[in-house]
Design a protein around this motif. Structure first.
Motif, short mmCIF file in Angstrom:
data_model
loop_
_atom_site.label_atom_id
_atom_site.label_comp_id
_atom_site.label_asym_id
_atom_site.label_seq_id
_atom_site.Cartn_x
_atom_site.Cartn_y
_atom_site.Cartn_z
N ILE A 68 16.05 -3.33 -4.70
CA ILE A 68 14.61 -3.58 -4.24
C ILE A 68 13.37 -2.41 -4.00
O ILE A 68 12.42 -2.67 -4.39
CB ILE A 68 14.57 -4.37 -2.86
CG1 ILE A 68 15.50 -5.73 -2.98
CG2 ILE A 68 13.32 -4.71 -2.18
CD1 ILE A 68 15.93 -6.56 -1.92
N PRO A 69 13.78 -1.31 -3.54
CA PRO A 69 12.82 -0.34 -3.69
C PRO A 69 12.58 0.28 -4.75
O PRO A 69 11.22 0.42 -5.20
CB PRO A 69 13.63 0.84 -2.77
CG PRO A 69 14.61 0.32 -2.26
CD PRO A 69 14.96 -1.04 -2.87
N GLY A 71 12.31 -1.83 -7.55
CA GLY A 71 11.45 -3.03 -8.27
C GLY A 71 10.14 -3.03 -7.52
O GLY A 71 9.06 -3.26 -8.33
N VAL A 72 9.89 -2.47 -6.25
CA VAL A 72 8.63 -2.63 -5.62
C VAL A 72 7.78 -1.36 -6.05
O VAL A 72 6.81 -1.23 -6.34
CB VAL A 72 8.95 -2.36 -4.09
CG1 VAL A 72 7.59 -1.92 -3.42
CG2 VAL A 72 9.47 -3.67 -3.35
N GLY A 73 8.58 -0.10 -6.45
CA GLY A 73 7.79 0.98 -6.93
C GLY A 73 7.45 0.61 -8.11
O GLY A 73 6.32 1.20 -8.74
N ILE A 75 6.61 -2.39 -9.41
CA ILE A 75 5.55 -3.08 -9.26
C ILE A 75 4.04 -2.50 -8.82
O ILE A 75 2.88 -2.73 -9.13
CB ILE A 75 5.74 -4.55 -8.28
CG1 ILE A 75 6.70 -5.33 -8.90
CG2 ILE A 75 4.48 -5.07 -7.91
CD1 ILE A 75 7.20 -6.45 -7.99
N SER A 76 4.31 -1.43 -7.70
CA SER A 76 2.99 -1.02 -7.27
C SER A 76 2.53 0.01 -8.13
O SER A 76 1.44 0.42 -8.37
CB SER A 76 3.32 0.02 -6.15
OG SER A 76 4.41 0.92 -6.42
N CYS A 77 3.39 0.57 -9.39
CA CYS A 77 2.64 1.32 -10.34
C CYS A 77 2.54 0.67 -11.67
O CYS A 77 2.40 1.18 -12.72
CB CYS A 77 3.74 2.44 -10.65
SG CYS A 77 4.04 3.74 -9.10
#
Length: 113
Positions: A68-69, A71-73, A75-77
């Motif tokens: 999850i972290p 994937g979130v990274g 998406i944020s970049c």
């Protein structure tokens, strides 16, 4: 209480890997070094599988949460990687196919032994 003891053992081995990485300034990451140490300890029988089996099964069952972290990274970049998206997808697909083929060949070779 048993899970806590098992997780402390795994975390202690991981910590030892990190410390060895910092002391000797090795090119191998500390967490990988900790996994190598754990493999050696399990192979030699210093650490019995029963001592870490339950926590290992628990972590493997919940492995998806560790992604999850990342994937979130991504998406944020997304704005940074948007221009290279086709190349990234191509490299990901090719490397996945290579890893699957090599894993299959390795398992077949080990089964023959």
């Amino acid at each position: 209480m048993k899970l806590l003891r098992q997780s402390c053992l795994i975390l202690a081995i991981c910590f030892i890997g990190e410390v060895l990485n910092k002391i000797f300034n090795l090119p191998i990451p500390g967490n990988v070094l900790g996994m190598i140490i754990l493999l050696i300890l399990l192979s030699t029988g210093v650490v019995k599988l029963e001592k870490i089996e339950e926590i290992s099964n628990f972590l493997l069952e919940h492995l998806a949460f560790f992604f999850i972290p990342a994937g979130v990274g991504l998406i944020s970049c997304f704005g940074l990687i948007k221009g290279n998206l086709i190349g990234i997808i191509f490299i990901t697909l090719i490397s996945t196919i290579i890893i699957m083929a090599l894993t299959g060949l390795t398992v077949q070779l080990l089964k023959k032994r």
